[in-house]
Design a protein around this motif. Structure first.
Motif, PDB file in Angstrom:
ATOM      1  N   THR A 139       0.806  -1.221   0.000  1.00 34.77           N
ATOM      2  CA  THR A 139       0.000   0.000   0.000  1.00 34.77           C
ATOM      3  C   THR A 139       0.838   1.270   0.000  1.00 34.77           C
ATOM      4  N   PRO A 148       1.727   4.663   3.878  1.00 34.00           N
ATOM      5  CA  PRO A 148       0.659   3.963   3.145  1.00 34.00           C
ATOM      6  C   PRO A 148      -0.206   4.947   2.375  1.00 34.00           C
ATOM      7  N   HIS A 178       2.471  -4.590  -4.859  1.00 34.55           N
ATOM      8  CA  HIS A 178       1.569  -3.482  -4.538  1.00 34.55           C
ATOM      9  C   HIS A 178       0.150  -3.843  -4.981  1.00 34.55           C
TER      10      HIS A 178
END
Length: 363
Positions: A139, A148, A178
């Motif tokens: 993230t 994040p 990701h």
């Protein structure tokens, strides 16, 4: 502790008893096989030290196997091999849990111990209080790579988002692992519909940062289509926006690993599209015609768009394909050719070629 002089580096040798918890007992004249009578098996007498036993007491660190008569030695340990696991946990302490997390991350990352997974980042990986390694790579903000990302965004803050828009046009590498990489790769695989053909593996994914003026123009058009069609109230995205594939030609290696700079060629379709978006004046240059006349063509079928993706003048085993946000609005559906169209019919925002008739796949 002794070291082998024949070796360039010293080697540690521990003179431990059979329990590997304490050093062997030395009575002043000889070294016994056990640390104590309790450790020695019943009925066994100490004998003279063997020729390879030390004649002097040896200081040792704690043993590497916990001596526990009621549990399997190795089962009672998880990482340090010094203390038993804490009740209900895999480690004896938070310290050992954190060390284990760092080493596990290092092995999976293939790099120095505990480094972040993000491309180019050499900072230590974040470790949660319970000792587990946080998968920030899933993230991470695509711009700063420090925090994040926000939900429904590629960036961690409005500041990063604004900064990214200022940098456009450019492309940002999306790390393998990701959520965005997985999302794009999954759509590519799921929408590969040509039978008896191999769906290639996705090697790289990039986020295209468009110039602010270009984004503003797109957003304004989407808002106008939404105002007419009220698609959000029907449970759709604003302007009936969808993600569609577009295959094109490239004359450079843009998109290959480490290649993020545009080439200077005015005929490299990939670089031109990424820099300035699609241009209707380029219609037909690659194919010589259009099934539904003059327009910009995309498809929900990745294998369909793959047919139009090719390299010209560049040596690479890879090909590039674009995943675009398309304001579909109200579509006019067709299942056969209509090559004389120059725009969607009145009251429609797009032309939808659907499977059936002369079409094997949508576009």
């Amino acid at each position: 502790m002794v070291y082998n002089s024949k070796q360039s580096d010293p080697q540690v040798q521990l003179n431990l008893s059979s329990c590997r918890l304490k050093p062997k007992y030395f009575d002043g004249t000889m070294t016994h096989p056990y640390c104590s009578k309790r450790c020695a098996p019943t009925g066994t007498k100490s004998s003279k030290a063997s020729s390879n036993a030390s004649s002097t007491p040896t200081n040792t660190a704690n043993c590497d196997v916990y001596h526990d008569s009621t549990a399997s030695r190795h089962d009672s340990l998880q990482f340090c091999h010094i203390r038993p696991k804490y009740s209900g946990h895999n480690f004896c302490s938070r310290t050992c849990a954190q060390k284990a997390g760092s080493q596990s991350l290092s092995k999976s990352n293939g790099g120095p111990r505990g480094l972040c997974h993000a491309p180019g980042c050499q900072k230590p990986a974040h470790i949660d209080p319970d000792g587990s390694s946080a998968e920030l790579v899933e993230t991470i903000c695509l711009l700063c790579r420090k925090a994040p990302k926000l939900a429904k965004s590629h960036f961690c803050s409005q500041n990063c988002r604004d900064e990214a828009e200022k940098k456009g046009p450019m492309i940002l590498e999306v790390p393998i692992g990701h959520v965005t990489f997985k999302d794009v790769a999954d759509q590519f695989k799921a929408s590969w519909r040509h039978p008896n053909t191999h769906c290639p593996a996705v090697k790289q994914v990039y986020k295209i940062l468009a110039p602010q003026a270009q984004l503003a123009s797109y957003n304004a058009y989407r808002a106008s289509v939404e105002a007419r069609g009220q698609f959000v109230s029907a449970g759709r995205h604003p302007g009936n926006e969808n993600r569609r594939w577009h295959g094109t030609r490239r004359e450079c290696n843009l998109g290959d690993k480490g290649h993020t700079q545009f080439c200077s060629s005015q005929t490299c379709s990939l670089c031109c599209i990424v820099r300035t978006s699609f241009d209707l004046s380029s219609f037909g240059k690659g194919t010589g015609w259009g099934r539904f006349g003059r327009g910009i063509y995309t498809s929900s079928t990745s294998s369909k768009s793959n047919d139009y993706s090719r390299n010209e003048g560049c040596k690479s085993p890879l090909k590039a394909i674009l995943l675009n946000k398309v304001v579909v609005g109200k579509g006019h559906k067709l299942t056969s050719n209509h090559e004389t169209l120059t725009a969607p019919p009145n009251g429609c925002d797009s032309v939808l070629g659907e499977k059936g008739g002369t079409l094997n796949y949508d576009q």
